[in-house]
Write an enzyme that holds these catalytic residues in place. Structure first.
Site, mmCIF file in Angstrom:
data_model
loop_
_atom_site.group_PDB
_atom_site.id
_atom_site.type_symbol
_atom_site.label_atom_id
_atom_site.label_comp_id
_atom_site.label_asym_id
_atom_site.label_seq_id
_atom_site.Cartn_x
_atom_site.Cartn_y
_atom_site.Cartn_z
ATOM 1 N N ALA A 118 0.804 -1.224 0.000
ATOM 2 C CA ALA A 118 0.000 0.000 0.000
ATOM 3 C C ALA A 118 0.835 1.272 0.000
ATOM 4 O O ALA A 118 0.301 2.353 -0.265
ATOM 5 C CB ALA A 118 -0.920 0.009 1.214
ATOM 6 N N TYR A 119 2.124 1.187 0.291
ATOM 7 C CA TYR A 119 2.946 2.391 0.331
ATOM 8 C C TYR A 119 3.067 2.975 -1.068
ATOM 9 O O TYR A 119 3.615 2.341 -1.984
ATOM 10 C CB TYR A 119 4.333 2.092 0.883
ATOM 11 C CG TYR A 119 4.375 1.677 2.335
ATOM 12 C CD1 TYR A 119 3.277 1.869 3.177
ATOM 13 C CD2 TYR A 119 5.507 1.083 2.873
ATOM 14 C CE1 TYR A 119 3.321 1.483 4.508
ATOM 15 C CE2 TYR A 119 5.563 0.712 4.206
ATOM 16 C CZ TYR A 119 4.468 0.894 5.011
ATOM 17 O OH TYR A 119 4.514 0.516 6.331
ATOM 18 N N SER A 120 2.548 4.181 -1.218
ATOM 19 C CA SER A 120 2.567 4.875 -2.510
ATOM 20 C C SER A 120 1.958 4.005 -3.610
ATOM 21 O O SER A 120 2.440 3.985 -4.755
ATOM 22 C CB SER A 120 3.997 5.292 -2.892
ATOM 23 O OG SER A 120 3.990 6.214 -3.955
ATOM 24 N N LYS A 162 4.033 -6.243 3.148
ATOM 25 C CA LYS A 162 2.800 -6.460 3.902
ATOM 26 C C LYS A 162 1.589 -6.567 2.977
ATOM 27 O O LYS A 162 1.636 -6.125 1.829
ATOM 28 C CB LYS A 162 2.557 -5.309 4.889
ATOM 29 C CG LYS A 162 3.734 -4.956 5.779
ATOM 30 C CD LYS A 162 3.367 -3.846 6.736
ATOM 31 C CE LYS A 162 4.604 -3.207 7.339
ATOM 32 N NZ LYS A 162 5.334 -2.369 6.371
#
Length: 350
Positions: A82-84, A111
């Site tokens: 989900a990061y960026s 993750k």
């Protein structure tokens, strides 16, 4: 809040396994597993698409920082799908092979859980999403496997039996070597571990939780559970989103771009937390070291804490983190920094 330490001795961490030193950073087993990681983990959330966050660094800007981490002895890197929106995984996957001679020389973690699309099955911890998410992460990373695959949060809509079975199959397929968890209630983590144990499935070896000098609610139940079960702790937000480094002032304007554009931090911490910040600064002034080093050194001495996850947008942040590994605190300094703490509502589980 420390009654659970009574009688257990000073060498409780890492299932009584002593850390190893290869360069400037120590290495230790991740909980009771055989996986050795550096005692500093570089969090890769700060690297992504600047169109999404003003404080994100693109790949060119991130490379010298990641290089400095590697030169300091860091071998442990944490990202998330989900990061960026996946850009962090892409940057991570391209940089690490450039900086290490072999895949076996670093530990890569990512993750699953957060939304990755508009559909109802594009999120959570169902078998359908986990199986799709691991393949998508590996594609973005350009890797055949990750060393640590973590559930980003607890999924209230999916039976834990389904989640643990799916994670076990990811490991059995060779797409992850170990599995870990992140912020949740202790009863949930205990249920997940029991479910895996009872069914002969892969158990979690790590807990990535919200833990720092400003937020210590994890000491009540989660950390004693991890100590008892031999689970390694890799805290996120070890510097309270910069609060413990001086990026924010009591009642004053933010001091950095990220501090001025981080609504999450505003929900996590409040004005009363500056009592702890001021105590850390007072000790830092006496020791003539940056407050960040003291805050990290405090965290590194806590039971079962293996590697705080450091977010770095400047090379100097890595220097502070490496120095913290070797910084020894006196009992008096610890008492002074801990004394102003006040209880908090649970924060960071959603």
């Amino acid at each position: 809040m420390r009654q659970y330490l009574a009688g257990r001795g000073a060498d409780i961490r890492f299932a009584d396994r002593r850390p190893h030193r290869l360069t400037g950073v120590e290495y230790a087993n991740l909980g009771s597993s055989g996986l050795k990681v550096s005692r500093i983990c570089l969090g890769m959330m700060s690297y992504g698409d600047r169109a999404q966050r003003e404080w994100f660094l693109d790949e060119a800007a991130a490379e010298p920082i990641v290089r400095r981490a590697v030169e300091s002895g860091v071998t442990f890197f944490d990202t998330a799908n989900a990061y960026s929106d996946g850009v962090s995984e892409e940057i991570t996957g391209r940089l690490l092979p450039k900086l290490f001679p072999r895949r076996e020389d670093y530990v890569l973690a990512t993750k699953v859980y957060m939304p990755m699309g508009p559909g109802p099955n594009d999120r959570g911890l169902s078998r359908k999403h986990i199986m799709a998410a691991i393949d998508a992460s590996l594609s973005r990373l350009g890797h055949d496997y990750v060393d640590l695959y973590q559930i980003h949060r607890w999924d209230y809509d999916t039976p834990i039996e389904e989640t643990m079975a799916a994670l076990h199959d990811v490991v059995e397929a060779g797409k992850a070597r170990y599995v870990g968890a992140s912020s949740m209630f202790a009863w949930q983590f205990a249920k997940a571990q029991y479910t895996a144990e009872a069914a002969g499935l892969t158990r979690f070896v790590s807990m990535q939780n919200h833990y720092n000098l400003v937020y210590r609610e994890e000491e009540r139940e989660m950390i004693p559970l991890c100590v008892d079960q031999g689970v390694g702790i890799i805290p996120w937000s070890p510097l309270a989103r910069g609060l413990l480094t001086g990026t924010r002032e009591r009642g004053g304007p933010p001091q950095t771009v990220r501090a001025g554009n981080d609504g999450f931090a505003e929900r996590m911490y409040d004005d009363a937390d500056f009592d702890v910040v001021e105590a850390v600064r007072a000790v830092a002034d006496q020791r003539d070291v940056p407050p960040a080093q003291l805050a990290l050194a405090w965290l590194l001495r806590q039971p079962n804490v293996v590697a705080p996850i450091i977010g770095a947008t400047k090379e100097s942040y890595l220097d502070d983190a490496a120095a913290a590994v070797e910084l020894t605190l006196t009992d008096d300094e610890v008492e002074r920094m801990e004394a102003p703490y006040r209880p908090h509502p649970i924060r960071g589980h959603s």
